[in-house]
Design a protein around this motif. Structure first.
Motif, PDB file in Angstrom:
ATOM      1  N   GLU A   1      -8.030   2.631   0.403  1.00 52.63           N
ATOM      2  CA  GLU A   1      -8.539   2.654   1.435  1.00 52.63           C
ATOM      3  C   GLU A   1      -9.740   2.963   2.012  1.00 52.63           C
TER       4      GLU A   1
ATOM      5  N   HIS B   1       1.385  -1.249  -0.067  1.00 51.93           N
ATOM      6  CA  HIS B   1       0.330  -0.039  -0.258  1.00 51.93           C
ATOM      7  C   HIS B   1       0.900   1.130  -0.259  1.00 51.93           C
TER       8      HIS B   1
ATOM      9  N   ASP C   1       3.152   3.106   2.417  1.00 51.35           N
ATOM     10  CA  ASP C   1       1.645   3.577   2.684  1.00 51.35           C
ATOM     11  C   ASP C   1       2.141   5.267   2.474  1.00 51.35           C
TER      12      ASP C   1
ATOM     13  N   HIS D   1      -4.399  -1.772   7.046  1.00 47.93           N
ATOM     14  CA  HIS D   1      -3.183  -1.200   6.880  1.00 47.93           C
ATOM     15  C   HIS D   1      -2.663  -0.691   7.360  1.00 47.93           C
TER      16      HIS D   1
HETATM   17 ZN   LIG Z   1      -2.013   5.219   2.836  1.00 46.38          ZN
END
Ligand SMILES: [Zn+2]
Length: 211
Positions: A65, A7, A170, A122
């Motif tokens: 997300e 991610h 991320d 996540h």
């Molecule tokens: Zn994110």
């Protein structure tokens, strides 16, 4: 070797799953599309329309997300409603859901029961008991930069089943390889073995990665 970044928000990154912003149509590479609680407003129909269209794209490998955020001022009932709609969409297109969750982990459980597809929380960096509870409800967890310096998270990872995890950058600027090396060390594996396992996990949630 390119390690898989589960991610991330870097459009130009060649590895892993890029998280598209509402309205965006990524042109190359795997991506996820969803409505983050931050993007919920009083007029969501436009964004939902974008999501329904984008979700059909073959490079769109996950919905998200999306999720629940207890720190946002956005009405919580509305957050739940938008999350619910995205799970129904994920069921329909048969793609897993990447979850953003802040302080509302136990409220995810009823949604897990509605989902017919795998769900991955996540950026997990909370306590071991919470990880166990989420595991018991069959969530996958994706871990990020905190693993590099958070000792209790490192201890958690030592115990955590490698079949249920992913690794991600991320929005953080660092090399995903560092995270693979640290996690592999904790799991007493080589980074290459860990990468192989992550590919198996991806396969298990229905994501096939082009060679
Ligand atoms: Zn994110």
């Amino acid at each position: 070797m390119i390690f898989f970044d589960f991610h991330h928000h870097y459009k130009n990154s060649v590895s892993g799953i890029y998280n598209a912003e509402p309205g965006e149509r990524p042109s190359a590479g795997l991506f996820s599309a969803g409505i983050h609680p931050n993007y919920i407003s009083d007029h969501n129909e436009e964004t939902i329309k974008w999501l329904y269209e984008t979700a059909q794209n073959e490079n769109c490998v996950a919905i998200g997300e999306c999720g629940l955020d207890g720190l946002l001022a956005t009405d919580f009932q509305l957050q739940k409603e938008i999350f619910h709609r995205q799970i129904l969409l994920a069921n329909e297109v048969n793609k897993p859901v990447i979850i953003h969750c802040v302080r509302k982990f136990y409220e995810l459980i009823p949604f897990k029961k509605i989902a017919k597809i795998p769900m991955i929380i996540h950026g997990f960096n909370k306590k071991e008991q919470l990880a166990k509870d989420m595991l018991k409800h069959d969530f996958y967890l994706s871990f990020g930069k905190s693993v590099l310096h958070n000792l209790s998270l490192q201890k958690l990872l030592e115990q955590f089943p490698v079949q249920k995890m992913f690794l991600e950058t991320d929005g953080q600027d660092f090399e995903i390889e560092l995270l693979y090396r640290k996690t592999a060390e904790l799991k007493k594996m080589t980074p290459e073995e860990l990468q192989e396992q992550i590919f198996t996990n991806l396969n298990n949630i229905g994501i096939s990665v082009p060679e």
